[in-house]
Design a protein around this motif. Structure first.
Motif, mmCIF file in Angstrom:
data_model
loop_
_atom_site.group_PDB
_atom_site.id
_atom_site.type_symbol
_atom_site.label_atom_id
_atom_site.label_comp_id
_atom_site.label_asym_id
_atom_site.label_seq_id
_atom_site.Cartn_x
_atom_site.Cartn_y
_atom_site.Cartn_z
ATOM 1 N N ASN A 395 0.859 -1.345 -0.094
ATOM 2 C CA ASN A 395 0.186 0.052 0.013
ATOM 3 C C ASN A 395 0.889 1.273 0.039
ATOM 4 O O ASN A 395 0.518 2.209 -0.703
ATOM 5 C CB ASN A 395 -1.028 -0.002 1.162
ATOM 6 N N THR A 396 1.979 1.270 0.715
ATOM 7 C CA THR A 396 2.663 2.511 1.041
ATOM 8 C C THR A 396 3.916 2.385 0.045
ATOM 9 O O THR A 396 4.534 3.712 -0.216
ATOM 10 C CB THR A 396 3.206 2.617 2.358
ATOM 11 N N PRO A 398 4.669 2.117 -3.191
ATOM 12 C CA PRO A 398 4.896 2.998 -4.541
ATOM 13 C C PRO A 398 4.871 4.403 -4.157
ATOM 14 O O PRO A 398 5.597 4.979 -4.796
ATOM 15 C CB PRO A 398 3.378 2.476 -5.121
ATOM 16 N N ALA A 399 4.052 4.846 -3.155
ATOM 17 C CA ALA A 399 4.375 6.126 -3.013
ATOM 18 C C ALA A 399 5.580 6.593 -2.289
ATOM 19 O O ALA A 399 6.121 7.621 -2.444
ATOM 20 C CB ALA A 399 3.270 6.656 -1.868
ATOM 21 N N LEU A 759 2.880 8.563 -12.855
ATOM 22 C CA LEU A 759 1.608 8.905 -12.650
ATOM 23 C C LEU A 759 0.722 8.624 -14.046
ATOM 24 O O LEU A 759 -0.459 8.396 -13.998
ATOM 25 C CB LEU A 759 1.013 9.747 -11.786
ATOM 26 N N PRO A 764 -3.234 14.578 -11.210
ATOM 27 C CA PRO A 764 -2.575 14.203 -9.663
ATOM 28 C C PRO A 764 -1.300 14.864 -9.688
ATOM 29 O O PRO A 764 -0.880 15.534 -8.537
ATOM 30 C CB PRO A 764 -2.366 12.870 -9.713
ATOM 31 N N ILE A 810 2.577 13.485 -2.088
ATOM 32 C CA ILE A 810 2.527 12.138 -2.894
ATOM 33 C C ILE A 810 1.637 11.220 -2.033
ATOM 34 O O ILE A 810 0.673 10.491 -2.491
ATOM 35 C CB ILE A 810 3.873 11.428 -3.081
ATOM 36 N N HIS A 811 1.857 11.263 -0.821
ATOM 37 C CA HIS A 811 1.234 10.310 0.312
ATOM 38 C C HIS A 811 -0.240 10.607 0.262
ATOM 39 O O HIS A 811 -1.018 9.799 0.085
ATOM 40 C CB HIS A 811 1.680 10.407 1.562
ATOM 41 N N ASP A 814 -2.040 10.000 -3.198
ATOM 42 C CA ASP A 814 -2.128 8.378 -3.496
ATOM 43 C C ASP A 814 -3.073 7.648 -2.638
ATOM 44 O O ASP A 814 -3.706 6.761 -3.136
ATOM 45 C CB ASP A 814 -0.527 7.671 -3.370
ATOM 46 N N ARG A 815 -3.152 8.199 -1.479
ATOM 47 C CA ARG A 815 -4.091 7.318 -0.729
ATOM 48 C C ARG A 815 -5.641 7.931 -0.998
ATOM 49 O O ARG A 815 -6.495 7.046 -1.294
ATOM 50 C CB ARG A 815 -3.902 7.932 0.716
ATOM 51 N N GLN A 818 -6.279 6.045 -4.347
ATOM 52 C CA GLN A 818 -6.478 4.247 -4.220
ATOM 53 C C GLN A 818 -7.502 4.049 -3.324
ATOM 54 O O GLN A 818 -7.770 2.922 -3.125
ATOM 55 C CB GLN A 818 -5.034 3.883 -3.655
ATOM 56 N N THR A 831 -2.568 7.521 6.797
ATOM 57 C CA THR A 831 -1.877 8.573 5.863
ATOM 58 C C THR A 831 -1.940 10.157 6.348
ATOM 59 O O THR A 831 -0.726 10.535 6.601
ATOM 60 C CB THR A 831 -2.317 8.606 4.409
#
Length: 889
Positions: A395-396, A398-399, A759, A764, A810-811, A814-815, A818, A831
């Motif tokens: 989950n984390t 890639p970010a 991305l 984004p 980014i975090h 991304d959260r 997703q 996050t």
């Protein structure tokens, strides 16, 4: 998700061989420590922090090569009411330093035989005429005193002068001297009379730094310049030399006699007797001491802040310990890379440790908090720890990878700049981001597998599970999602205000304003800046001939910002023929007396007592001697012992023989030109290969950047090669500003391109960049609003703010993208919690720097605290508002 899947597989391998993974890292830590101990040094020479290819740096290096004695010294300032005392201490200190063998060179201006002989020539013609008149009128009195150099003889001399109606102006210096001695003797041990000042007045050399203080005119200043052998492989290159000088300072101060209030009030500046240490090397040494002192204090506070905030964020002691172990491992490996890549850390690149901890904590927080979130929200007993760890990584990961790439690029953007110190910082910190990512993807999963969190995995989700995640953040944090339009409008208004304020931001290039104002070297610097004939702030001009020096000096005479100029010819006094005529007359009149050596007599106690009683009787009929009469009565009322009476005689006459010898030497003055000056002077103004030095001093004695900039601009209009402290400050400031401006632009452009490639969507990328730009604008504007200018210390906060802002954006994006089901409750996720606690950790930890006595470190702490506060607001308020409006569910 392919990247997340691959990273999950990597985490599985680390978990499967957890013990072996940890062992491998222990071996890497050991190897890193060996590399660090053997190959990593510290270069504290600040001159190596800027590229030698810069034009102004080339001029600096050329000037340093021609005149190596102009820099790299410690100056000791000796001040005294007595010129002879100041000279004696100067001579003694120089001789003792030569025996210590700690210095490659020692320069004590004015002790050369040339100045001892030709001192009277350095007076102006009216001053010399005044000295001549004083000596002529005092000659009969002086002859009688030399016939009986004792206290009874001195008293008899005064009585005879009063009886024979001698000119009171000729006798007044003698009666004042006796009154001063008696006054001091009544309260303690008296200081010796300054006979050189009585006989000659102010005859010290202006050019050699021996003038009476310009503020009071009543005490004398001598200098000794020490050139220590410095070891730049040590944190304190001149530690031995500084320690030796401080020992001498303590001995000098312990030799002073206590002064009572009445004599201090009466004599004022004459009581001043000082031993002060300053100069470029001393300033750098004490600055490092201050930084270390503030760093130790901040480290203790920082450690406590980290522990407290990590415990609040995780609510788990084990996760806190594992996070610290992971960060420490990555920091150790990054330091090992620095040992291989650069070999030596400078005073800027050494900050990589601070940047790594600030960003490395961020990586750990997001991974551990996601693991903790999965752990708390598990609904059944199926998932094992290995699965939870893998899910957290997938989950984390890639970010975090994107964060590592973008942040590294942000640091690498500083590598091509002319600011070598920051370029090396960028190389080390950029590589440290990849090291941090790898350690978090391998070591941290292994540690979590070996020592998992104590929560009961697989137990039914407790009703307050989500609340546990949410409770760490206040309710107002979610205002961005609840009222996006209002937040966006407010952000636009704030951005407009920031855009208007940004042009007013300034860079203060004065390193003096970064140092502890209470340190001795800084206090002495400001004292000299206000009082010395030539302030310790100037522009040095390198010229190829005497004619060029003359032309440049004449051109600068009309410059508004120029106070005075100094060159080799300044040490050659004018009107020598007229002055020599006066000196010749004095030599003819006083020479025979001065040729005879004088020995002060020691009187018997009975003679001393009788002389003082006789003086007391004569005082009753003396006219205009009220001061001496009152002082004598007070002294005798204390029934002084014979030893106290001897102290009076000794203080009154002890310095007379040396003063007469000095006067005799100076009556032997001869005509001379620049080639006859001592080599110690010539080599500081004319190099062996034919270069000439012209020193230009500012009219305004201050560190005002505008005034100093005006001086430099006016000098550059008439000179091509300029050097000196003011040049370094101004040009280094321009170089630093240009380096950071270009690096930030390069970093933003490169990060934008990379984000788009990763991305593959523009929206984004724009959403991530908007809070970064807003953070940058508002932070720069805040330096204007809060009157916190950029300087050489706090400007280092820029790469850290850029890196953290990119990571946070980014975090959050991304959260949001997703987790469609959690879009309306983004602030309740791990996050958001990770972003908040990461920012809070950084804010409070660096905020401890604001307590440092080093003003530069304090300003860095203030700017980081301010910038991180702005960054977290932009991330947790503005970005969610943009996400809600631009990407509605």
């Amino acid at each position: 998700m392919r990247v997340g899947h691959r990273l999950g597989q990597l985490a599985d391998i680390a978990q499967r061989y957890a013990a072996l993974t940890v062992l491998a890292y222990l071996v890497l830590i050991g190897a890193s420590l060996i590399l660090i101990s053997q190959r990593l040094g510290v270069n504290t020479d600040t001159t190596d922090m800027l590229s030698d290819d810069l034009r102004w740096r080339q001029a600096q290096l050329q000037f340093k090569q021609a005149f190596p004695h102009v820099a790299g010294y410690i100056s000791v300032v000796l001040e005294s009411a007595d010129a002879a005392d100041a000279e004696q201490r100067q001579r003694r200190l120089a001789e003792q330093a030569a025996e210590s063998r700690l210095f490659s060179d020692i320069y004590a201006p004015g002790l050369e035989a040339h100045f001892q002989t030709n001192g009277l020539l350095y007076l102006s013609l009216p001053e010399l005429q005044a000295v001549s008149d004083r000596l002529v009128s005092a000659q009969p009195l002086l002859g009688r005193l030399m016939a009986d150099p004792s206290l009874p003889g001195f008293v008899a001399l005064l009585q005879s002068a009063w009886q024979n109606d001698v000119d009171p102006a000729a006798v007044r210096p003698l009666t004042d001297a006796l009154a001063d001695v008696l006054r001091e003797a009544a309260g303690g041990r008296p200081a010796p009379v300054a006979w050189s000042a009585l006989l000659q007045g102010s005859t010290l050399l202006q050019q050699s730094g021996q003038t009476p203080d310009s503020a009071s005119g009543r005490f004398h200043r001598r200098y000794v310049f020490f050139y220590p052998t410095q070891n730049f492989q040590r944190l304190f290159p001149a530690a031995d030399a500084m320690q030796w000088l401080r020992d001498q300072q303590r001995q000098d101060r312990s030799s002073r006699q206590p002064e009572n209030r009445s004599q201090s009030e009466h004599r004022g500046a004459n009581e001043h007797r000082g031993f002060y240490i300053t100069g470029p090397v001393a300033l750098a040494h004490e600055e490092l001491e201050t930084v270390m002192q503030g760093g130790k204090r901040s480290a203790v506070l920082l450690g406590g802040v980290f522990l407290l905030l990590l415990l609040l964020a995780y609510r788990s002691v084990r996760l806190t310990v594992l996070t610290l172990a992971t960060v420490a491992t990555g920091l150790c490996m990054t330091a090992a890379f620095a040992a291989v890549a650069v070999g030596q850390l400078n005073l800027i690149s050494i900050a990589f440790a601070v940047l790594y901890v600030g960003l490395g904590i961020d990586f750990c927080l997001h991974l551990c908090l996601r693991y903790r979130e999965h752990q708390l929200s598990t609904q059944d007993r199926a998932p094992a720890h290995a699965i939870l760890i893998r899910q957290a990584v997938e989950n984390t990961g890639p970010a975090l990878l994107i964060c590592a790439l973008t942040t590294a690029i942000g640091f690498y953007a500083f590598f091509p700049t002319d600011f070598t110190g920051v370029a090396e910082l960028g190389l080390i910190s950029g590589t440290g981001m990849f090291i941090s990512f790898i350690v978090n993807m391998t070591l941290l999963p292994a540690l979590l597998r070996l020592w998992p969190s104590s929560s009961h995995v697989g137990s039914a989700a407790r009703p307050g599970a989500q609340a546990t995640v949410r409770s760490g953040l206040p309710g107002w944090i979610g205002i961005g999602q609840r009222h996006p339009r209002a937040v966006i409008i407010g952000s636009l208004a704030l951005m407009l205000a920031a855009v208007l304020a940004v042009p007013q931001a300034r860079f203060d290039a004065s390193p003096m304003k970064l140092r502890d104002p209470d340190s001795e070297s800084v206090r002495t610097f400001y004292h000299l800046l206000a009082n010395a004939e030539q302030p310790p702030l100037s522009v040095s001009v390198l010229l190829e001939s005497e004619q060029a020096v003359e032309q440049t000096r004449r051109a600068l005479q009309s410059a508004a910002a120029v106070g005075q100029t100094l060159d080799l010819d300044s040490f050659v006094p004018g009107q020598q023929s007229e002055k020599l005529e006066l000196i010749e007359e004095l030599r003819w009149l006083m020479g025979p007396q001065l040729q005879q050596p004088l020995a002060i007599r020691t009187s018997e106690p009975e003679s001393l007592a009788a002389a003082l009683r006789s003086l007391d009787t004569a005082m009753k009929t003396a006219v205009g001697q009220d001061t001496l009469k009152t002082t004598l009565e007070r002294y005798l009322s204390g029934s002084p012992s014979p030893s106290r009476q001897r102290e009076v005689e000794n203080a009154l006459l002890r310095e007379l023989p040396d003063a007469l010898q000095t006067l005799n030497r100076r009556l032997g003055a001869q005509s001379f030109d620049a080639d006859d000056l001592p080599a110690t002077v010539r080599q500081r103004w004319r190099s062996e290969d034919g270069w000439y030095r012209l020193e230009v001093f500012p009219r305004e004695r201050s560190l005002d950047p505008d005034a100093n900039r005006d001086l430099l601009e006016q000098v550059e209009q008439h000179a091509e090669r300029v050097a000196g402290v003011l040049v370094i400050n101004e040009k280094a400031g321009e170089t630093v500003i240009g380096a950071f401006r270009n690096a930030v632009i390069y970093a933003l452009v490169t990060i934008s391109i990379l984000l788009f490639l990763l991305l593959r969507r523009a929206r984004p990328v724009v959403l991530i960049l908007i809070p970064i730009v807003l953070t940058g604008l508002v932070t720069v504007a805040a330096t204007v609003w809060f009157r916190l200018p950029f300087n050489f210390a706090n400007v280092i906060a820029i790469p850290l703010l850029l890196g953290i802002s990119v990571d946070n954006g980014i975090h959050m994006v991304d959260r949001f993208l997703q987790s469609p089901g959690q879009r309306q409750n983004l602030m309740a996720t791990s996050t958001a919690r990770g972003v908040a606690f990461s920012a809070l950790t950084t804010m409070l930890s660096f905020g401890t720097l604001a307590l440092s006595p080093h003003l530069g470190m304090a300003s860095m702490g203030q700017l980081l605290f301010l910038g991180m506060g702005i960054a977290v607001i932009c991330t947790l308020l503005v970005l969610p508002a943009l996400l809600t409006r631009v990407c509605p569910q």
